[in-house]
Enzyme design. Structure first.
Site, PDB file in Angstrom:
ATOM      1  N   LYS A  98       0.844  -1.201   0.000  1.00 13.28           N
ATOM      2  CA  LYS A  98       0.000   0.000   0.000  1.00 13.28           C
ATOM      3  C   LYS A  98       0.886   1.260   0.000  1.00 13.28           C
ATOM      4  CE  LYS A  98      -3.683  -2.722   1.981  1.00 13.28           C
ATOM      5  NZ  LYS A  98      -4.336  -3.273   3.167  1.00 13.28           N
ATOM      6  N   GLN A 124      -4.337  -1.867   9.499  1.00 10.46           N
ATOM      7  CA  GLN A 124      -4.243  -3.172   8.837  1.00 10.46           C
ATOM      8  C   GLN A 124      -4.925  -4.252   9.683  1.00 10.46           C
ATOM      9  OE1 GLN A 124      -3.028  -3.871   5.667  1.00 10.46           O
ATOM     10  NE2 GLN A 124      -3.861  -5.907   6.059  1.00 10.46           N
ATOM     11  N   ASP A 164     -10.473   3.251   3.911  1.00 11.02           N
ATOM     12  CA  ASP A 164     -10.533   1.801   3.708  1.00 11.02           C
ATOM     13  C   ASP A 164     -11.952   1.270   3.979  1.00 11.02           C
ATOM     14  OD1 ASP A 164      -9.139  -0.503   2.960  1.00 11.02           O
ATOM     15  OD2 ASP A 164      -8.717  -1.099   5.024  1.00 11.02           O
TER      16      ASP A 164
END
Ligand code: NAP
Length: 284
Positions: A58, A102, A125
């Protein structure tokens, strides 16, 4: 579609490269207009090698489109309170436009509380309950990156969704559930399957569109899928296989996402796209 017709390969890798080229232009324009560069903050808790790889990928994608990223790495023994404090500091930091925590975090941490602490305008996200609820209601929100990337891929290839029966196998917060709501929002008729579902093969046999989000290698068998279906495989496992037994389906289904090179690159491109959008909105 009859048996042995060509199967359309939904090339997520190619589309993600095209998206990155457009994002590079948007980032350049934003910098010229405002003097600001979009910044994605990534938070990695613990030392899971797969998670480390994903965070690195990312960060690399940010670089390719001219964005900056800042990386917070916290030890495995981090508490919920410590992670919440880190998120709150990033929420308050005006230089940070998007925040990625994450998944998964170590088990002593309340992951849901930490996801929900991310400010809505930085939830690039798409992991907050608020964002999920807004997306489900058709209000403005960043979608969960993997299902949103799948929707972009289906749209790019003009895959018809309205009135089609979509069967989503998996109901996780980041994938199965938001996938089902996005397909519903696109007027598909949606069935959601999970580990307690009875007679999964019979349900999958009815699907015009199958989404595999199970997390078990080649768990969904080719023979369960009807001729002409659209097959989307979100899984990725060592050996380069997904959650669906894909090889026998070529020539029998109408469209298929390859593994690798289908859903995976679209997830990252979507995260980056939503980060650039967040920076543009926060600048205006
Ligand atoms: P997850 O949280 O483990 O969820 C798996 C889902 O599959 C659960 O809802 C579970 O049901 C269901 N399931 C498990 N066994 C089943 C069975 N026998 N029959 C029917 N359903 C069953 O996984 P996830 O995070 O959603 O990820 C799913 C897959 O997508 C994985 O392969 C993962 O690697 C991949 N993934 C890819 C990306 C990407 O960027 N490409 C991103 C995220 C995930 P219950 O709810 O009943 O337990």
């Amino acid at each position: 579609m009859s048996a042995n017709s060509p199967t359309l390969v939904l090339d997520g890798k190619a589309l993600s490269l095209k998206m990155e080229a457009q994002l590079l232009e948007r980032v350049t324009r934003l910098r010229e207009d405002t003097g600001r560069t979009p910044i994605l903050a990534t938070i990695l808790v613990g030392d899971d090698p797969a998670s480390e790889t994903y965070v690195k990928m990312k960060g690399n994608a940010c670089k390719r489109v001219g964005m900056d990223s800042i990386r917070r790495t916290l030890p495995s023994e981090t508490t919920t309170e410590q992670l919440l404090a880190e998120i709150q500091a990033l929420n308050a930091n005006l230089d940070v436009h998007g925040i990625l925590l994450q998944h998964p975090v170590p088990e002593q941490i309340d992951e849901r509380a930490c996801f929900d602490a991310i400010a809505l305008e930085k939830d690039v996200d798409g992991v907050t309950c608020l964002g999920f609820g807004r997306m489900s209601m058709g209000e403005r929100a960043y979608g969960s990156a993997t299902p949103a990337g799948i929707m972009t891929l289906l749209k790019a290839y003009d895959i018809e969704l309205a009135g089609k029966h979509a069967v989503v196998v998996g109901r996780s917060a980041i994938l199965g559930k938001p996938m089902a709501m996005m397909l519903l929002g696109a007027d598909a008729t949606v069935t959601i399957c999970h580990s307690k579902t009875r007679d999964l093969p019979a349900l999958i046999k009815q699907a015009d569109i199958v989404v595999g989000a199970v997390g078990r290698p080649e768990f969904i068998k080719a023979e369960w899928i009807k001729d002409g279906a659209v097959v989307v495989d979100a899984g990725y496992h060592p050996g380069g296989v997904g959650d669906i037994e894909l090889a026998p389906l070529h020539g029998r289904v109408s469209a298929i996402t390859p593994v690798p090179g289908g859903v995976g690159p679209m997830t990252i491109a979507t995260l980056i796209e939503q980060s650039v959008t967040a920076a543009e909105r926060q600048a205006s």
